[in-house]
Design a protein around this motif. Structure first.
Motif, mmCIF file in Angstrom:
data_model
loop_
_atom_site.group_PDB
_atom_site.id
_atom_site.type_symbol
_atom_site.label_atom_id
_atom_site.label_comp_id
_atom_site.label_asym_id
_atom_site.label_seq_id
_atom_site.Cartn_x
_atom_site.Cartn_y
_atom_site.Cartn_z
ATOM 1 N N THR A 105 0.873 -1.186 0.000
ATOM 2 C CA THR A 105 0.000 0.000 0.000
ATOM 3 C C THR A 105 0.908 1.233 0.000
ATOM 4 O O THR A 105 2.091 1.129 -0.269
ATOM 5 N N SER A 144 1.655 5.499 -1.122
ATOM 6 C CA SER A 144 1.500 6.288 -2.348
ATOM 7 C C SER A 144 2.260 5.676 -3.532
ATOM 8 O O SER A 144 1.858 5.842 -4.684
ATOM 9 N N THR A 145 3.330 4.938 -3.257
ATOM 10 C CA THR A 145 4.202 4.468 -4.348
ATOM 11 C C THR A 145 3.507 3.552 -5.371
ATOM 12 O O THR A 145 3.691 3.764 -6.576
ATOM 13 N N LEU A 177 1.137 -6.994 2.107
ATOM 14 C CA LEU A 177 2.305 -7.027 2.987
ATOM 15 C C LEU A 177 1.980 -6.802 4.444
ATOM 16 O O LEU A 177 2.602 -7.391 5.315
ATOM 17 N N ASP A 178 1.048 -5.880 4.685
ATOM 18 C CA ASP A 178 0.872 -5.472 6.079
ATOM 19 C C ASP A 178 -0.522 -4.905 6.323
ATOM 20 O O ASP A 178 -1.259 -4.598 5.379
ATOM 21 N N GLY A 226 7.304 -0.985 -1.714
ATOM 22 C CA GLY A 226 7.790 0.389 -1.621
ATOM 23 C C GLY A 226 8.894 0.344 -0.576
ATOM 24 O O GLY A 226 9.288 -0.728 -0.119
ATOM 25 N N HIS A 273 12.490 0.740 5.772
ATOM 26 C CA HIS A 273 11.628 -0.419 6.049
ATOM 27 C C HIS A 273 11.016 -0.962 4.761
ATOM 28 O O HIS A 273 10.742 -0.212 3.822
ATOM 29 N N GLY A 318 7.692 -3.589 3.796
ATOM 30 C CA GLY A 318 6.547 -3.955 4.613
ATOM 31 C C GLY A 318 6.630 -3.070 5.837
ATOM 32 O O GLY A 318 7.062 -1.912 5.756
ATOM 33 N N LYS A 344 13.386 9.321 -0.461
ATOM 34 C CA LYS A 344 13.769 7.904 -0.436
ATOM 35 C C LYS A 344 15.250 7.687 -0.776
ATOM 36 O O LYS A 344 15.732 6.553 -0.750
HETATM 37 C C1 F6R Z 1 2.976 -0.468 2.793
HETATM 38 C C2 F6R Z 1 4.363 -0.822 3.018
HETATM 39 C C3 F6R Z 1 5.381 0.219 3.345
HETATM 40 C C4 F6R Z 1 5.441 1.311 2.274
HETATM 41 C C5 F6R Z 1 6.452 2.387 2.650
HETATM 42 C C6 F6R Z 1 6.476 3.505 1.643
HETATM 43 O O1 F6R Z 1 2.206 -1.624 2.526
HETATM 44 O O2 F6R Z 1 4.680 -1.966 2.957
HETATM 45 O O3 F6R Z 1 6.642 -0.387 3.468
HETATM 46 O O4 F6R Z 1 5.790 0.733 1.055
HETATM 47 O O5 F6R Z 1 6.133 2.911 3.907
HETATM 48 O O6 F6R Z 1 5.267 4.194 1.667
HETATM 49 P P1 F6R Z 1 4.922 5.272 0.543
HETATM 50 O O7 F6R Z 1 4.748 4.506 -0.721
HETATM 51 O O8 F6R Z 1 3.618 5.878 1.000
HETATM 52 O O9 F6R Z 1 6.051 6.226 0.495
#
Ligand code: F6R
Length: 263
Positions: free
Chosen positions: A36, A38-39, A66-67, A132, A138, A140, A202
């Motif tokens: 999940t 924004s990515t 994932l979570d 992402g 991190h 997940g 990132k």
């Molecule tokens: C969400 C997840 C997280 C996001 C990470 C980046 O299911 O596993 O690891 O991928 O926090 O979040 P965004 O994409 O919102 O920058």
């Protein structure tokens, strides 16, 4: 590990979508690991379009997210189930029983998390894991210092992750502190991993994951141990990579060799 530096997030989403659709055409019962945040939204939009406009069939696809936050009801606007329903599931013909999330409610949560691992195995394992990455590295919700061999379990979120996601909660008291997540070991079991990262925020996590030593302090670095992982980046998230010119050249060589049918 492959690193693809794209001109922007749209090109990245195109590449990831193409990978998924190609895999789906080879295997209608594809098992997808989903993220999940924004990515991945650009990929989900394109998958919905592929279903609506080209009739791509998702009826045999299985998904494992994932979570999921603990202590948030399934219909809560910030739950990851709600997110997935909105951005993907409501727009494709996936069967409800083929959608899986890590367990997020007790009792016996630890035991249920282990059963979840069993469900992934019974589905035949994850074919493509979308990821992402958090600004703290991190993957997940495997926060820094997570065991590189970890399996599905409950994790307490770090201050940094809470800060990064606080924009979604008007009342800070409502923000969950704990989530269930597939482990790093679970993620590494996927046959293929596609990690997207876009934007300057990132860049440090990407640098540490791609070029740093393997360390539980930067969970994304565990992906260096996986034989089929691709980082899909934009110019901003790739900006700190020392090997950026090599990654560009290697992508160009790959394209040339595919066009010439050498590989
Ligand atoms: C969400 C997840 C997280 C996001 C990470 C980046 O299911 O596993 O690891 O991928 O926090 O979040 P965004 O994409 O919102 O920058």
């Amino acid at each position: 590990m492959q690193v693809v530096v794209c001109k922007d997030a749209c090109e990245g989403a195109e590449i990831v979508t193409r990978e998924i659709l190609n895999a789906l055409s080879r295997k209608p019962g594809l098992v997808l690991g989903l993220a999940t945040g924004s990515t991945p939204i650009g990929v989900y939009e394109r998958l919905v379009t592929a279903h609506r406009e080209d009739g791509v069939d998702f009826s045999s696809v299985q998904t494992f997210n994932l979570d999921e936050y603990c202590e948030l009801a399934a219909g809560h606007p910030q739950s990851y189930r709600t997110f997935m329903q909105k951005h993907l599931f409501s727009g494709i013909n996936i069967a409800g029983e083929n959608i899986h999330f890590p367990p997020n409610e007790g009792p016996a949560l630890a035991e249920k998390c282990l059963q979840h691992e069993e469900e992934i195995s019974q589905a035949g394992g994850i074919d493509i894991q979308l990821l992402g990455i958090g600004s703290n590295g991190h993957i997940g919700f495997n926060e820094p210092t997570s065991s590189l061999a970890s399996r599905t379990r409950i994790k307490t979120l770090t201050e940094k992750t809470l800060r990064d996601n606080s924009r979604f909660y008007e009342d800070p008291a409502q923000q969950p502190q704990v989530a269930s997540t597939l482990g790093i070991g679970t993620i590494l079991d996927a046959r293929s991993i596609l990690l997207q990262a876009y934007g300057e925020k990132k860049a440090e996590a990407v640098k540490a994951s791609v070029e740093g030593p393997i360390s539980s302090f930067w969970p994304g670095s565990a992906l260096q141990m996986h034989a089929d992982t691709t980082f899909i980046l934009d110019e901003d998230s790739a900006a700190q990579l020392e090997m950026i010119d090599y990654f560009r050249r290697s992508r160009a060589e790959g394209i040339r060799m595919r066009e010439e049918n050498t590989i």
